[in-house]
Write an enzyme that holds these catalytic residues in place. Structure first.
Site, mmCIF file in Angstrom:
data_model
loop_
_atom_site.group_PDB
_atom_site.id
_atom_site.type_symbol
_atom_site.label_atom_id
_atom_site.label_comp_id
_atom_site.label_asym_id
_atom_site.label_seq_id
_atom_site.Cartn_x
_atom_site.Cartn_y
_atom_site.Cartn_z
ATOM 1 N N ASP A 8 78.839 -58.950 33.416
ATOM 2 C CA ASP A 8 78.896 -60.409 33.241
ATOM 3 C C ASP A 8 80.178 -60.770 32.491
ATOM 4 O O ASP A 8 81.064 -59.923 32.290
ATOM 5 C CB ASP A 8 77.604 -60.953 32.596
ATOM 6 C CG ASP A 8 77.471 -60.611 31.123
ATOM 7 O OD1 ASP A 8 78.371 -59.951 30.557
ATOM 8 O OD2 ASP A 8 76.455 -61.011 30.521
ATOM 9 N N HIS A 9 80.258 -62.014 32.041
ATOM 10 C CA HIS A 9 81.509 -62.509 31.463
ATOM 11 C C HIS A 9 81.865 -61.906 30.109
ATOM 12 O O HIS A 9 82.996 -62.029 29.677
ATOM 13 C CB HIS A 9 81.444 -64.044 31.337
ATOM 14 C CG HIS A 9 80.258 -64.528 30.558
ATOM 15 N ND1 HIS A 9 78.986 -64.512 31.082
ATOM 16 C CD2 HIS A 9 80.127 -65.011 29.303
ATOM 17 C CE1 HIS A 9 78.136 -64.973 30.179
ATOM 18 N NE2 HIS A 9 78.801 -65.280 29.088
ATOM 19 N N CYS A 66 76.552 -55.647 30.266
ATOM 20 C CA CYS A 66 76.542 -57.029 29.761
ATOM 21 C C CYS A 66 76.655 -56.926 28.241
ATOM 22 O O CYS A 66 77.082 -55.889 27.731
ATOM 23 C CB CYS A 66 75.295 -57.796 30.236
ATOM 24 S SG CYS A 66 73.715 -57.179 29.614
ATOM 25 N N GLY A 67 76.278 -57.947 27.508
ATOM 26 C CA GLY A 67 76.447 -57.901 26.056
ATOM 27 C C GLY A 67 75.625 -56.802 25.405
ATOM 28 O O GLY A 67 76.126 -56.034 24.580
ATOM 29 N N THR A 68 74.357 -56.716 25.781
ATOM 30 C CA THR A 68 73.467 -55.694 25.215
ATOM 31 C C THR A 68 73.127 -54.586 26.206
ATOM 32 O O THR A 68 72.570 -53.564 25.809
ATOM 33 C CB THR A 68 72.123 -56.331 24.806
ATOM 34 O OG1 THR A 68 71.559 -56.945 25.984
ATOM 35 C CG2 THR A 68 72.295 -57.369 23.716
ATOM 36 N N HIS A 99 65.526 -35.738 33.940
ATOM 37 C CA HIS A 99 64.078 -35.951 34.053
ATOM 38 C C HIS A 99 63.708 -37.132 34.941
ATOM 39 O O HIS A 99 62.668 -37.106 35.588
ATOM 40 C CB HIS A 99 63.462 -36.183 32.668
ATOM 41 C CG HIS A 99 63.498 -34.963 31.789
ATOM 42 N ND1 HIS A 99 62.842 -34.898 30.576
ATOM 43 C CD2 HIS A 99 64.126 -33.766 31.929
ATOM 44 C CE1 HIS A 99 63.064 -33.715 30.023
ATOM 45 N NE2 HIS A 99 63.845 -33.014 30.819
ATOM 46 N N ASN A 100 64.519 -38.183 34.889
ATOM 47 C CA ASN A 100 64.136 -39.435 35.571
ATOM 48 C C ASN A 100 64.990 -39.730 36.800
ATOM 49 O O ASN A 100 64.771 -40.744 37.468
ATOM 50 C CB ASN A 100 64.235 -40.625 34.604
ATOM 51 C CG ASN A 100 63.630 -40.331 33.247
ATOM 52 O OD1 ASN A 100 64.340 -40.174 32.260
ATOM 53 N ND2 ASN A 100 62.319 -40.218 33.190
ATOM 54 N N ARG A 110 78.658 -55.271 23.521
ATOM 55 C CA ARG A 110 78.591 -55.716 22.131
ATOM 56 C C ARG A 110 77.861 -54.701 21.246
ATOM 57 O O ARG A 110 77.698 -54.923 20.047
ATOM 58 C CB ARG A 110 77.863 -57.062 22.051
ATOM 59 C CG ARG A 110 78.677 -58.206 22.629
ATOM 60 C CD ARG A 110 77.862 -59.471 22.703
ATOM 61 N NE ARG A 110 78.682 -60.629 23.056
ATOM 62 C CZ ARG A 110 78.204 -61.762 23.556
ATOM 63 N NH1 ARG A 110 76.898 -61.902 23.785
ATOM 64 N NH2 ARG A 110 79.004 -62.755 23.842
ATOM 65 N N ARG A 133 58.385 -30.497 37.793
ATOM 66 C CA ARG A 133 57.298 -31.257 37.179
ATOM 67 C C ARG A 133 57.601 -32.746 37.076
ATOM 68 O O ARG A 133 56.712 -33.554 36.899
ATOM 69 C CB ARG A 133 56.956 -30.699 35.789
ATOM 70 C CG ARG A 133 57.983 -30.995 34.724
ATOM 71 C CD ARG A 133 57.662 -30.291 33.418
ATOM 72 N NE ARG A 133 58.427 -30.788 32.285
ATOM 73 C CZ ARG A 133 59.687 -30.428 32.013
ATOM 74 N NH1 ARG A 133 60.325 -29.597 32.819
ATOM 75 N NH2 ARG A 133 60.302 -30.920 30.942
ATOM 76 N N HIS A 134 58.868 -33.096 37.158
ATOM 77 C CA HIS A 134 59.241 -34.514 37.015
ATOM 78 C C HIS A 134 58.989 -35.318 38.287
ATOM 79 O O HIS A 134 58.877 -36.534 38.234
ATOM 80 C CB HIS A 134 60.719 -34.638 36.634
ATOM 81 C CG HIS A 134 61.054 -33.903 35.383
ATOM 82 N ND1 HIS A 134 60.536 -34.264 34.153
ATOM 83 C CD2 HIS A 134 61.822 -32.810 35.164
ATOM 84 C CE1 HIS A 134 60.987 -33.431 33.226
ATOM 85 N NE2 HIS A 134 61.761 -32.535 33.815
HETATM 86 C C1 RB5 Z 1 75.454 -63.288 27.417
HETATM 87 O O1 RB5 Z 1 75.689 -64.145 26.327
HETATM 88 C C2 RB5 Z 1 74.401 -62.252 27.033
HETATM 89 O O2 RB5 Z 1 73.165 -62.849 26.920
HETATM 90 C C3 RB5 Z 1 74.375 -61.132 28.070
HETATM 91 O O3 RB5 Z 1 75.631 -60.537 28.151
HETATM 92 C C4 RB5 Z 1 73.402 -59.988 27.811
HETATM 93 O O4 RB5 Z 1 73.551 -59.479 26.520
HETATM 94 C C5 RB5 Z 1 72.004 -60.213 28.160
HETATM 95 O O5 RB5 Z 1 71.146 -59.316 28.110
#
Ligand code: RB5
Length: 152
Positions: A8-9, A66-68, A99-100, A110, A133-134
């Site tokens: 994303d941005h 993305c951010g997280t 395993h997965n 971030r 086993r997986h």
């Molecule tokens: C964007 O602000 C943020 O919400 C996105 O990048 C992400 O972290 C969402 O899970």
């Protein structure tokens, strides 16, 4: 190996650096999705685009940022056949392959510094699915998908 990558941005420059890293170190072909602009770009669109490329066999693996790493991995995991792991350290990245049999990796620009992200990518690319086993558990995940889509 073809790897689809999307973002994303908030992860534009980060995606470019990870993409360049994989191309230069491994010589893999990168397929670019998501956005290359810092204008707002909603993560579900990027997650779905990369996941569909993997699920349809246009790419072997996918990486989403993305951010997280959370929102974009949630989007990817909505697509049948996708097993996307969100990682902030290499141990889970490697085990998620062994395993997965994860076919997608997510992390947060971030949350994870760029050098740690490269270590996570290395661990994920090095991990080989162990089967055995997986497999019964992966088959159970596929059964969930089938129940959700009415057996289609
Ligand atoms: C964007 O602000 C943020 O919400 C996105 O990048 C992400 O972290 C969402 O899970």
């Amino acid at each position: 190996m073809k790897i689809a990558i999307g973002n994303d941005h908030v992860a534009v420059e980060y995606k470019r650096e990870i993409s360049r890293y994989i191309e230069e170190k491994y010589g893999y072909e990168m397929m670019n999705f998501g956005t290359d602009s810092t204008e707002r770009f909603h993560y579900p669109a990027a997650g779905e685009a990369v996941a569909c490329a993997v699920a349809e066999g246009r790419a072997d693996r996918g990486i989403v940022i993305c951010g997280t790493g959370v929102g974009i991995s949630l989007a990817a995991n909505k697509v049948n056949k996708i097993r996307c792991v969100t990682c902030s350290e290499p141990y889970s990245a490697r085990l998620s392959r062994e395993h997965n049999n994860t076919n997608m990796l997510a992390f947060g620009s971030r949350v994870v510094g760029i050098e740690l992200a490269k270590m996570i990518v290395d661990a994920w690319l090095a991990g080989e699915y162990e089967g055995g086993r997986h497999q019964i558990r992966l088959d159970m995940l596929t059964e969930i998908e089938k129940r959700q889509t009415g057996g289609r």
